[in-house]
Design a protein around this motif. Structure first.
Motif, PDB file in Angstrom:
ATOM      1  N   GLU A   1       0.875  -4.537  -4.279  1.00 39.84           N
ATOM      2  CA  GLU A   1       1.932  -4.617  -5.286  1.00 39.84           C
ATOM      3  C   GLU A   1       1.905  -3.403  -6.215  1.00 39.84           C
ATOM      4  OE1 GLU A   1      -0.049  -7.006  -4.433  1.00 39.84           O
ATOM      5  OE2 GLU A   1       1.249  -8.605  -3.678  1.00 39.84           O
ATOM      6  N   SER A   2       0.708  -2.983  -6.614  1.00 37.61           N
ATOM      7  CA  SER A   2       0.613  -1.826  -7.509  1.00 37.61           C
ATOM      8  C   SER A   2       1.007  -0.543  -6.785  1.00 37.61           C
ATOM      9  CB  SER A   2      -0.806  -1.704  -8.069  1.00 37.61           C
ATOM     10  OG  SER A   2      -1.739  -1.378  -7.051  1.00 37.61           O
TER      11      SER A   2
ATOM     12  N   LYS B   1       4.744  -0.398  -6.714  1.00 41.07           N
ATOM     13  CA  LYS B   1       5.270  -0.012  -8.022  1.00 41.07           C
ATOM     14  C   LYS B   1       5.164   1.494  -8.216  1.00 41.07           C
ATOM     15  CE  LYS B   1       6.798  -0.276 -12.201  1.00 41.07           C
ATOM     16  NZ  LYS B   1       8.265  -0.435 -12.417  1.00 41.07           N
TER      17      LYS B   1
ATOM     18  N   GLU C   1       7.863   3.175  -6.321  1.00 40.48           N
ATOM     19  CA  GLU C   1       9.144   3.074  -7.028  1.00 40.48           C
ATOM     20  C   GLU C   1       9.242   4.175  -8.085  1.00 40.48           C
ATOM     21  OE1 GLU C   1       9.276  -0.851  -8.576  1.00 40.48           O
ATOM     22  OE2 GLU C   1       9.578  -1.816  -6.620  1.00 40.48           O
TER      23      GLU C   1
END
Length: 407
Positions: free
Chosen positions: A30-31, A34, A37
């Motif tokens: 998940e990190s 991010k 992104e």
């Protein structure tokens, strides 16, 4: 991020990356998503200094650098991230060597760094010795996007001493390369049997014009491509196939177009002289050049031509266009212009990694594809594919037997 400039520094970097790989705590998927992104946001609005530096270093127009190296890649990556589900159990392949070319160094590097980063692979990135500015911009971009770069090492030192270590060191688990077919062959000779390998070596982009009615569209798209991308871009065609029935009209349309194309600083006189010595006719002198009637036995039909020289090839039947493309060593890109019903039947017969019909490629589409000698080894750029990650199967004993827990 580790930087090194010689073979001892490379070996030390490998040792540090191995320590990083063995750390019990790694950034979550998940990190990482991010951070990627953030990377999309940084690339979507690049600094003007970055664009100018890369354009000057790679001899590619600034508009092409902006679209292909930065904004186009950001758009494509953003789309891919939206499709990538979190929570997947990716098992890293291990330490990956990424060897980048001089042309489009940022785009080609990031297209391979991103899946490695998502899979959790530490990476050694080797930029061309002629793209030291691109290397620094690469580091600046990752820093601004706040990517975890502890598992990365980077250099733009010459390849002579580094290549054997980057490919044959026992800690290297994968080599991803973009460059010449000659260097790809040298890497294959150096590889250990347990090391995964993928290479994109370029090739010849061919355009197939199936009817006289499409000549004006071909000329228009060719001019847009030259202005927007320049002649170094792999999308720019080095062969344009037409039928003999409208070859004279095609010659006229292209001769009218050629003075309108942007000039190139690359000298083509030597190459054109060799072609004319084999019987080719020069339809437009200068750079870019337009030639025709190159003999079928010429080796130039097989070679990847870097200089801005375009061949006009007239054949009697449509199936001969396919024959000439398929007999070549490379299988990069073919673009068909003509009636859709004919093009759809023709496309599956062409031995190229990508075939388009009545459509120009966009900036967010990958530069890395191909068949035959255009793409060697494991042609996969996904984080959960067979190059950057591995599959793990867990079997647990249950009452009455065993069952698969996960794969």
């Amino acid at each position: 991020m580790i930087q090194f400039s010689d073979q001892p520094g490379l070996i030390e970097s490998i040792q540090e990356l191995r320590k990083y790989q063995l750390r019990p705590e790694q950034p979550s998927l998940e990190s990482r998503l991010k951070c990627l992104e953030n990377l999309c946001e940084v690339l979507a609005q690049p600094q003007e200094g970055w664009i100018k530096a890369v354009a000057q270093e790679t001899d590619v127009p600034e508009t092409c650098v902006r679209n292909a190296e930065f904004a186009g890649f950001a758009a494509g990556l953003s789309r891919e991230l939206s499709l990538f589900r979190t929570g997947r159990d990716l098992v890293p392949t291990g330490l990956i060597s990424i060897l980048s070319p001089r042309v489009f160094p940022l785009r080609t590097t990031l297209e391979r760094l991103v899946p490695a980063y998502l899979a959790g692979d530490p990476c050694i990135v080797k930029f061309s010795s002629r793209t030291s500015s691109a290397k620094q911009i690469f580091m600046d971009v990752l820093a601004e996007a706040k990517l975890d770069v502890e598992g990365m090492a980077v250099t733009s030192a010459p390849s002579e001493q580094l290549l054997p270590v980057l490919t044959a060191h026992p800690s290297i688990r994968g080599v991803s390369f973009v460059g010449s077919l000659k260097t790809a062959g040298e890497i294959q000779d150096l590889l250990q049997h347990f090391c995964r390998f993928q290479a994109w070596t370029g090739g010849i982009t061919s355009w197939l014009c199936l009817s006289a009615d499409d000549l004006e569209r071909v000329a228009q798209e060719l001019r847009l491509l030259a202005v927007k991308w320049g002649y170094n871009h792999p999308y720019f065609p080095k062969k344009i196939f037409v039928l003999e029935s409208f070859a004279e009209k095609a010659r006229s349309v292209l001769q009218e177009l050629w003075p309108l194309l942007p000039g190139s600083q690359v000298s083509v006189s030597g190459l054109v002289a060799k072609m004319t010595s084999e019987g080719a006719k020069v339809r437009y002198e200068g750079s870019p050049a337009l030639v025709e009637d190159l003999p079928h036995c010429s080796e130039f039909h097989q070679l990847e031509i870097a200089e801005p020289v375009v061949q006009l090839v007239a054949v009697k039947y449509i199936h001969e266009m396919v024959k000439w493309i398929n007999t070549g060593s490379y299988g990069l890109l073919a673009q068909i212009w003509g009636p859709a019903e004919k093009a759809v039947k023709l496309a599956p017969k062409i031995e190229c990694g990508l075939v388009t019909i009545n459509e120009a490629l966009q900036a967010d589409q990958s530069l890395l594809f191909g068949m035959k000698e255009s793409a060697l080894g494991i042609n996969d750029l996904t984080p959960e594919g067979c190059f950057f990650s591995q599959k793990r199967t867990v079997i647990m004993e249950i009452q009455g037997g065993s069952d698969f827990v996960s794969k």
